[in-house]
Design an enzyme around this catalytic site. Structure first.
Site, mmCIF file in Angstrom:
data_model
loop_
_atom_site.group_PDB
_atom_site.id
_atom_site.type_symbol
_atom_site.label_atom_id
_atom_site.label_comp_id
_atom_site.label_asym_id
_atom_site.label_seq_id
_atom_site.Cartn_x
_atom_site.Cartn_y
_atom_site.Cartn_z
ATOM 1 N N HIS A 33 -10.021 -12.392 51.179
ATOM 2 C CA HIS A 33 -11.079 -12.276 52.200
ATOM 3 C C HIS A 33 -11.813 -10.953 51.998
ATOM 4 C CE1 HIS A 33 -13.062 -11.883 56.077
ATOM 5 N NE2 HIS A 33 -12.902 -13.187 56.211
ATOM 6 N N ASN B 169 -10.224 -18.593 61.078
ATOM 7 C CA ASN B 169 -9.593 -17.336 60.675
ATOM 8 C C ASN B 169 -9.578 -16.442 61.907
ATOM 9 O OD1 ASN B 169 -8.788 -14.927 59.579
ATOM 10 N ND2 ASN B 169 -10.720 -14.535 58.487
ATOM 11 N N GLU C 160 -12.800 -8.785 53.961
ATOM 12 C CA GLU C 160 -12.274 -7.645 54.729
ATOM 13 C C GLU C 160 -11.089 -7.028 54.019
ATOM 14 O OE1 GLU C 160 -11.917 -9.687 58.481
ATOM 15 O OE2 GLU C 160 -14.098 -9.766 58.605
ATOM 16 N N GLU D 132 -18.321 -16.979 51.147
ATOM 17 C CA GLU D 132 -18.637 -16.211 52.350
ATOM 18 C C GLU D 132 -19.512 -15.016 51.989
ATOM 19 O OE1 GLU D 132 -15.577 -16.963 55.612
ATOM 20 O OE2 GLU D 132 -14.817 -15.310 54.437
ATOM 21 N N GLY E 287 -14.696 -17.520 61.575
ATOM 22 C CA GLY E 287 -14.039 -16.366 62.182
ATOM 23 C C GLY E 287 -14.192 -16.379 63.697
ATOM 24 N N GLY E 288 -15.144 -15.596 64.191
ATOM 25 C CA GLY E 288 -15.318 -15.392 65.635
ATOM 26 C C GLY E 288 -15.319 -16.675 66.456
ATOM 27 N N GLY F 184 -19.377 -12.084 60.641
ATOM 28 C CA GLY F 184 -19.269 -11.345 61.898
ATOM 29 C C GLY F 184 -20.566 -10.680 62.327
ATOM 30 N N LYS G 242 -8.237 -13.631 62.242
ATOM 31 C CA LYS G 242 -8.201 -12.189 61.911
ATOM 32 C C LYS G 242 -7.111 -11.519 62.756
ATOM 33 C CE LYS G 242 -13.045 -12.523 60.818
ATOM 34 N NZ LYS G 242 -14.229 -11.824 60.366
ATOM 35 N N SER H 124 -20.591 -16.529 60.154
ATOM 36 C CA SER H 124 -21.272 -16.810 61.420
ATOM 37 C C SER H 124 -21.535 -18.299 61.649
ATOM 38 C CB SER H 124 -22.569 -15.995 61.531
ATOM 39 O OG SER H 124 -22.265 -14.611 61.504
HETATM 40 C C1 PEP Z 1 -14.477 -15.057 58.406
HETATM 41 O O1 PEP Z 1 -13.711 -14.352 59.042
HETATM 42 O O2 PEP Z 1 -14.107 -15.534 57.335
HETATM 43 C C2 PEP Z 1 -15.804 -15.322 58.964
HETATM 44 C C3 PEP Z 1 -16.627 -16.104 58.309
HETATM 45 O O3 PEP Z 1 -16.119 -14.726 60.165
HETATM 46 P P1 PEP Z 1 -17.349 -15.104 61.144
HETATM 47 O O4 PEP Z 1 -17.344 -16.593 61.293
HETATM 48 O O5 PEP Z 1 -17.017 -14.392 62.425
HETATM 49 O O6 PEP Z 1 -18.601 -14.616 60.503
#
Ligand code: PEP
Length: 250
Positions: free
Chosen positions: A94, A9, A96, A166, A233-234, A172, A11, A212
């Site tokens: 999501h 993802n 966010e 999640e 994500g990251g 994040g 983002k 994460s």
């Molecule tokens: C996400 O954006 O769904 C996510 C899990 O981000 P991260 O891996 O950065 O925690």
């Protein structure tokens, strides 16, 4: 046996030229994987990414979608539009979007239904806040979110749905749920799906963990009994790191 699905993802990151460079770097690194790989990219990257992943093992997703086919909804993108350019997946609900853009269980359900009607495969996100976890509400929150997201969805459609568990406090933040906790939460979601449908559906549905995920924890998470890969994500923004997560068995 269920397949492993690893979705990135991005983002609100990556300009088209950065996206193209990313794909050129990652393709040779993941060419031998048996795992399913999805990149969920910003709308402005979709077309470039779709052109550049042809004849690779990378599938493409969007990060949001409206439920209407078209109309006076300035700034929105419809499922028909995504499908028309070749998008296969879409992230829905999501945290966010729930937190900053008024996404509710009701809009999640409308989006899931509409996405499926247009042939898109939803990746539905569910997860608890830190406060809910500390109050012992995790199971209630994630099973309720799951049930409401799936309201009115026929069981035949479940093969096209992915659920991503999640925990919001792990997104994040660098904090990861323990493997045991993540696996237990995912088992609870699977049990809820068994109650809604049946054990065939619940045994087959793909449920990812997100929060994460990195190359250093991917293997222990993805080899747990009920975790079918991850929503990342990251760590999905760096080709080498994301490739290590995809190739977690090596
Ligand atoms: C996400 O954006 O769904 C996510 C899990 O981000 P991260 O891996 O950065 O925690």
């Amino acid at each position: 046996m269920r397949r492993k699905v690893i979705a990135g993802n991005w983002k609100m990151h990556m300009l088209p030229n950065e996206a193209i460079n990313f794909i050129q770097e990652i393709v040779p690194l993941i060419k031998d994987t048996k795992n399913e790989v999805i990149l969920c990219v910003p709308y402005t990257d979709l077309f470039y990414v779709l052109l550049n992943v042809q004849e690779t093992n990378i599938k493409v997703g969007a990060q949001n979608v409206h439920w209407e086919e078209n109309g006076a909804y300035t700034g929105e993108i419809s499922p028909k539009m995504l499908k028309s350019i070749g998008v296969e997946y879409v992230i829905i609900g999501h945290s966010e979007r729930r937190q900053y853009f008024n996404e509710t269980d009701e809009t999640v359900n409308k989006k899931v239904k509409s996405a499926l009607n247009y042939g898109l495969k939803p990746i539905i996100c569910v997860g608890e806040t830190l406060e809910q976890r500390e109050n012992g509400e995790t199971k209630k929150i994630i099973t309720t979110q799951t049930r409401l997201a799936l309201e009115g969805i026929e069981k035949e459609k479940m093969k096209d749905i992915i659920i991503a568990y999640e925990p919001i406090w792990a997104i994040g933040t660098g904090k990861t749920a323990t493997v045991e906790d993540a696996n237990e939460s995912i088992k609870a979601i699977r049990k809820e799906i068994e109650e809604i449908y049946d054990s065939n559906i619940s045994n087959e549905v793909i449920i990812q963990y997100g929060g994460s995920v990195k190359s250093t924890n991917a293997k222990e998470l993805f080899t747990a009994s009920d975790i079918d890969g991850g929503l990342v994500g990251g760590a999905s923004l760096k080709p080498e790191e994301f490739a290590k997560i995809i190739n977690y068995e090596n």
